[in-house]
Design an enzyme around this catalytic site. Structure first.
Site, PDB file in Angstrom:
ATOM      1  N   ARG A 175      -4.181   9.617  -0.513  1.00  0.00           N
ATOM      2  CA  ARG A 175      -2.993   9.297   0.280  1.00  0.00           C
ATOM      3  C   ARG A 175      -2.544  10.491   1.112  1.00  0.00           C
ATOM      4  O   ARG A 175      -2.903  11.634   0.834  1.00  0.00           O
ATOM      5  CB  ARG A 175      -1.855   8.838  -0.640  1.00  0.00           C
ATOM      6  CG  ARG A 175      -1.309   9.932  -1.550  1.00  0.00           C
ATOM      7  CD  ARG A 175      -0.383   9.360  -2.618  1.00  0.00           C
ATOM      8  NE  ARG A 175       0.696   8.581  -2.070  1.00  0.00           N
ATOM      9  CZ  ARG A 175       1.852   9.095  -1.629  1.00  0.00           C
ATOM     10  NH1 ARG A 175       2.042  10.405  -1.655  1.00  0.00           N
ATOM     11  NH2 ARG A 175       2.804   8.335  -1.171  1.00  0.00           N
ATOM     12  N   LEU A 176      -1.754  10.168   2.134  1.00  0.00           N
ATOM     13  CA  LEU A 176      -1.008  11.159   2.899  1.00  0.00           C
ATOM     14  C   LEU A 176       0.439  10.689   2.933  1.00  0.00           C
ATOM     15  O   LEU A 176       0.701   9.503   3.178  1.00  0.00           O
ATOM     16  CB  LEU A 176      -1.542  11.277   4.330  1.00  0.00           C
ATOM     17  CG  LEU A 176      -2.753  12.168   4.585  1.00  0.00           C
ATOM     18  CD1 LEU A 176      -3.177  12.055   6.046  1.00  0.00           C
ATOM     19  CD2 LEU A 176      -2.464  13.628   4.230  1.00  0.00           C
ATOM     20  N   ASP A 177       1.388  11.597   2.695  1.00  0.00           N
ATOM     21  CA  ASP A 177       2.795  11.224   2.720  1.00  0.00           C
ATOM     22  C   ASP A 177       3.183  10.707   4.095  1.00  0.00           C
ATOM     23  O   ASP A 177       2.529  10.996   5.103  1.00  0.00           O
ATOM     24  CB  ASP A 177       3.661  12.442   2.380  1.00  0.00           C
ATOM     25  CG  ASP A 177       3.327  13.010   1.009  1.00  0.00           C
ATOM     26  OD1 ASP A 177       2.986  12.221   0.116  1.00  0.00           O
ATOM     27  OD2 ASP A 177       3.404  14.244   0.850  1.00  0.00           O
ATOM     28  N   ILE A 178       4.300   9.984   4.137  1.00  0.00           N
ATOM     29  CA  ILE A 178       4.765   9.392   5.397  1.00  0.00           C
ATOM     30  C   ILE A 178       5.018  10.457   6.459  1.00  0.00           C
ATOM     31  O   ILE A 178       4.816  10.218   7.657  1.00  0.00           O
ATOM     32  CB  ILE A 178       6.035   8.548   5.144  1.00  0.00           C
ATOM     33  CG1 ILE A 178       6.385   7.739   6.388  1.00  0.00           C
ATOM     34  CG2 ILE A 178       7.199   9.414   4.683  1.00  0.00           C
ATOM     35  CD1 ILE A 178       7.456   6.708   6.164  1.00  0.00           C
ATOM     36  N   SER A 222       3.366  13.325   6.660  1.00  0.00           N
ATOM     37  CA  SER A 222       2.151  14.131   6.845  1.00  0.00           C
ATOM     38  C   SER A 222       1.205  13.420   7.804  1.00  0.00           C
ATOM     39  O   SER A 222       1.266  12.197   7.955  1.00  0.00           O
ATOM     40  CB  SER A 222       1.450  14.358   5.509  1.00  0.00           C
ATOM     41  OG  SER A 222       2.291  15.057   4.608  1.00  0.00           O
TER      42      SER A 222
END
Length: 278
Positions: A144-147, A149
């Site tokens: 995942r990538l944070d919102i 990022s």
């Protein structure tokens, strides 16, 4: 007149003896069939369950059953139909922008997979694959990538790729560029930030009560750090930086394994090319 020949039985593929001889849990202890298939790199556990349900897997010549356990002596075979299904699965590399979540929609924010459209395919993608809506079925993020990022997000239908990138035994490197502030200092942070704290970022921090694995952490320029991690805890880099007094103001993933983000523009995507691997 000759009688017609009976139809040929479906082709099957046997797990190599060398691979099957030593399951991960020991030479004599039976393991679940889906785990053995995943451990041998044939597919993911979920994929194995799907193949078993479709009748594509046999154990000692008999149709496998869901939840079945096997030993090292058992002969496992897989029909070619499963290989054909795998060959049609795609892996997509997306440059995720800010404002999109990696997985399911949440808090009114759209999932990154909504960017995977024919219009958003990178014009320089030379992969000889034609985009079809069927490729969106089962397409899930592998990491995942944070919102807030940006950067390389891998979306795949292939459980083998997902296991390689985020499986419990994965040691895949992920590389990030991280812009930071130290207190109110936003410029030339490198000159003021203590070397001892940089050393703690490399090794010595814990999250969720567990020590983190050693990481590569170096200054890329006066305000930006380069991180190379081999694990992926939730918001790991931001939480690591908080522990040493740094605030992350920008985070971009630029590499996963051997695959680079490169010149892929924000909001656009390309296929993982044939012969390209993590």
């Amino acid at each position: 007149m000759n009688a017609p020949k009976p139809p040929s039985p479906p082709a099957i593929r046997r797990i190599p003896k060398a691979a099957a001889a030593a399951p991960a849990s020991g030479p004599s202890e039976p393991v679940r069939l889906n785990k053995r298939m995943a451990d041998q790199g044939l597919c993911s556990r979920r994929e194995a369950d799907d193949w078993i349900e479709r009748g594509w897997v046999r154990v000692n010549g008999q149709p496998a059953t869901m939840g079945q356990k096997v030993s090292a002596a058992d002969r496992v075979t897989v029909e070619r139909a499963a290989q054909g299904q795998q060959a049609r699965q795609v892996t997509i590399l997306l440059h995720k922008p800010v404002g999109y979540v990696s997985g399911q929609a949440e808090d009114g924010h759209a999932p990154a997979v909504t960017l995977v459209t024919a219009q958003n395919r990178w014009a320089e993608d030379r992969t000889p694959i034609r985009f079809t809506p069927a490729q969106l079925r089962g397409l899930a993020p592998a990491g995942r990538l944070d919102i807030d990022s940006v950067g390389l997000l891998v979306l795949t239908q292939d459980g083998r790729v997902a296991r390689q990138l985020i499986g419990e035994d994965s040691r895949m490197e992920k590389e990030y560029l991280v812009r930071v502030q130290w207190g109110d200092l936003a410029q030339d942070v490198r000159a003021a930030f203590p070397a001892a704290q940089l050393a703690r970022l490399r090794h010595g921090l814990s999250l969720d009560g567990k020590p983190l694995k050693p990481a590569v952490v170096e200054w890329e320029n006066a305000e930006q750090l380069r991180f190379v991690l081999t694990e992926g805890k939730k918001r790991q880099i931001r939480r690591m930086c908080e522990q040493v007094g740094l605030k992350v103001v920008g985070l971009k993933r630029i590499r996963m394994g051997r695959v680079l983000l490169g010149r892929l523009p924000p909001g656009q995507w390309r296929y993982l090319a044939p012969g390209e691997s993590f």
